[in-house]
Design an enzyme around this catalytic site. Structure first.
Site, PDB file in Angstrom:
ATOM      1  N   VAL A 129     -51.272  30.942 -35.278  1.00  0.00           N
ATOM      2  CA  VAL A 129     -51.609  29.735 -34.532  1.00  0.00           C
ATOM      3  C   VAL A 129     -50.545  28.684 -34.820  1.00  0.00           C
ATOM      4  CG1 VAL A 129     -53.318  27.962 -34.069  1.00  0.00           C
ATOM      5  CG2 VAL A 129     -54.062  30.271 -34.681  1.00  0.00           C
ATOM      6  N   TYR A 193     -55.614  20.902 -29.745  1.00  0.00           N
ATOM      7  CA  TYR A 193     -55.238  20.807 -31.156  1.00  0.00           C
ATOM      8  C   TYR A 193     -56.260  19.929 -31.879  1.00  0.00           C
ATOM      9  CZ  TYR A 193     -52.669  19.358 -35.339  1.00  0.00           C
ATOM     10  OH  TYR A 193     -52.296  19.089 -36.633  1.00  0.00           O
ATOM     11  N   ASP A 239     -69.359  35.656 -33.810  1.00  0.00           N
ATOM     12  CA  ASP A 239     -68.483  35.464 -34.965  1.00  0.00           C
ATOM     13  C   ASP A 239     -68.529  34.004 -35.417  1.00  0.00           C
ATOM     14  OD1 ASP A 239     -66.795  36.489 -36.924  1.00  0.00           O
ATOM     15  OD2 ASP A 239     -64.970  36.086 -35.782  1.00  0.00           O
ATOM     16  N   LYS A 241     -68.687  31.191 -37.868  1.00  0.00           N
ATOM     17  CA  LYS A 241     -68.321  31.053 -39.278  1.00  0.00           C
ATOM     18  C   LYS A 241     -67.525  29.762 -39.438  1.00  0.00           C
ATOM     19  CE  LYS A 241     -64.241  34.019 -38.639  1.00  0.00           C
ATOM     20  NZ  LYS A 241     -63.573  35.264 -39.068  1.00  0.00           N
ATOM     21  N   PRO A 242     -67.368  29.273 -40.675  1.00  0.00           N
ATOM     22  CA  PRO A 242     -66.694  27.980 -40.868  1.00  0.00           C
ATOM     23  C   PRO A 242     -65.273  27.930 -40.320  1.00  0.00           C
ATOM     24  CG  PRO A 242     -67.910  28.575 -42.840  1.00  0.00           C
ATOM     25  CD  PRO A 242     -67.985  29.759 -41.924  1.00  0.00           C
ATOM     26  N   ASN A 244     -64.163  29.185 -37.695  1.00  0.00           N
ATOM     27  CA  ASN A 244     -64.173  29.111 -36.235  1.00  0.00           C
ATOM     28  C   ASN A 244     -64.803  27.814 -35.726  1.00  0.00           C
ATOM     29  OD1 ASN A 244     -62.842  31.494 -35.786  1.00  0.00           O
ATOM     30  ND2 ASN A 244     -64.699  32.722 -35.515  1.00  0.00           N
ATOM     31  N   ASP A 257     -62.706  30.087 -30.843  1.00  0.00           N
ATOM     32  CA  ASP A 257     -62.442  31.509 -31.082  1.00  0.00           C
ATOM     33  C   ASP A 257     -63.584  32.393 -30.584  1.00  0.00           C
ATOM     34  OD1 ASP A 257     -61.398  33.908 -31.815  1.00  0.00           O
ATOM     35  OD2 ASP A 257     -60.906  33.315 -33.856  1.00  0.00           O
TER      36      ASP A 257
END
Length: 377
Positions: A129, A193, A239, A241-242, A244, A257
């Site tokens: 990224v 961003y 999925d 999770k922290p 993402n 994501d």
């Protein structure tokens, strides 16, 4: 031979992964000496009957079969001619080619110069990224590029992520997608961003890896709003999770994501029996290999694991991948109150979020949000 402790299947000496169930072994690469199929991830030949490559652990669906060349049969008064060996496929290229990713090895731009690369935000197992500047619109963006060249199935998954995120981009708690493309055979996705970084970084910076309860609840409520909207559009994230969940400078949390998302009105790429998601946050039904069984309640479970980690400073289940998957399926989670002081109602509700049976959990993110709005923390 190596016997897999998970499925008891026999494997070749020095195998790194079980060829039947995909469980990881100790490091070591097997020799290429058996007939079978070619792994499209690492280029090695894997014995017939294996479902996973025992060198890299990737699934072996639709891999070409290797047929050994028979030895020539000698004839009287005739010279034998040995046919040339069949070539193995070239291993997939990495991105950037043949060099480590450093500030000095960053690509200059993407999309014929439109996106000027300014730096590296982060690197995962499959994705880089970059921080880039969109020269056409004069704004900073996050540009995620897949490192390996992909087969058609993986390309479909990447296109699906872009499609899923694009159709959800008008929600204030979902990271918007601006553009997609391909550079030298590597797909990329351009998105907003997020200057505040991800929640995983926030946890790692916190004292004892614990967030203030009010901050954790605020983040979870915003993720609930994002998931509720995604589910209403037929998209299951799978999925959560922290890493993402991203933060704007203002502190607003946004879910990103969607690479593993199921779009419920499209044919599913995932095959039965293949685990999809990150083991630490994986629901029991997905840990059982039933990725097709994932629904809104699977995202609710992952959200519960994330809330537990933010408050307790550790996820409910720890260990290697096999141990964590086993615990998700079979072990009760520790009570949150044994690790940190929380109201009893929160302790009970978190236990419900982490119920093994989806029917015993809150049935939607909206129910989770409504509970957290009612309970003082």
């Amino acid at each position: 031979m190596i016997r897999c402790s998970t499925c008891q299947a026999d494997n070749r000496e020095n195998a790194s992964f079980c060829g039947t169930c995909g469980a990881a072994f100790s490091a070591g690469a097997p020799p290429v000496d058996d007939q079978g199929r070619i792994c499209q991830s690492c280029g090695r030949v894997v014995p017939a009957g294996f479902n996973f490559c025992d060198s890299c652990g990737q699934p072996l669906t639709n891999q070409p079969t290797v047929t050994p060349v028979p030895p020539p049969v000698p004839e009287a008064r005739a010279a034998t001619v040995t046919p040339p060996p069949q070539p193995l496929p070239t291993p997939r290229a990495s991105w950037p080619p043949r060099r480590a990713v450093t500030e000095n090895s960053l690509p200059e731009s993407f999309a014929a110069g439109r996106y000027k690369v300014m730096g590296l935000i982060g690197e995962g197992a499959k994705k880089l990224v970059y921080l880039a500047n969109d020269t056409r619109l004069n704004r900073d963006v996050a540009l995620g590029v897949i490192k390996a060249s992909l087969g058609e199935t993986d390309l479909v998954r990447i296109r699906r992520e872009a499609t899923a995120m694009a159709r959800l981009s008008d929600h204030p708690n979902i990271v918007p997608v601006y553009d997609t493309g391909e550079e030298h055979g590597h797909p990329f996705i351009v998105s907003q961003y997020m200057r505040g970084g991800d929640v995983d970084s926030l946890i790692r910076r916190a004292v004892d890896r614990r967030l203030d309860m009010n901050q954790a609840v605020k983040i979870v409520c915003q993720v609930c709003d994002a998931l509720h909207y995604a589910h209403s559009q037929g998209v299951i994230h799978r999925d959560v999770k922290p890493s993402n969940v991203w933060l704007a400078e203002s502190g607003v949390a946004k879910l990103g994501d969607f690479g593993l998302a199921i779009v419920q009105d499209q044919s599913r790429i995932t095959r039965a029996g293949i685990m999809i998601g990150t083991a630490t946050y994986m629901s029991p039904e997905c840990a059982a290999g039933g990725a097709r069984a994932a629904d809104a309640r699977s995202d609710v479970y992952s959200l519960g694991v994330m809330l537990f980690e933010m408050v307790a400073g550790r996820p409910p289940f720890e260990g290697d991948m096999v141990q964590v998957i086993y615990q998700h399926r079979n072990s009760p989670p520790p009570a949150l109150s044994t690790l940190v002081a929380v109201p009893p109602a929160v302790d009970d509700f978190l236990a419900a979020l982490l119920a093994k049976n989806p029917a015993d959990r809150p049935q939607s993110p909206l129910e989770v949000r409504e509970f957290l709005d009612r309970v003082p923390v």
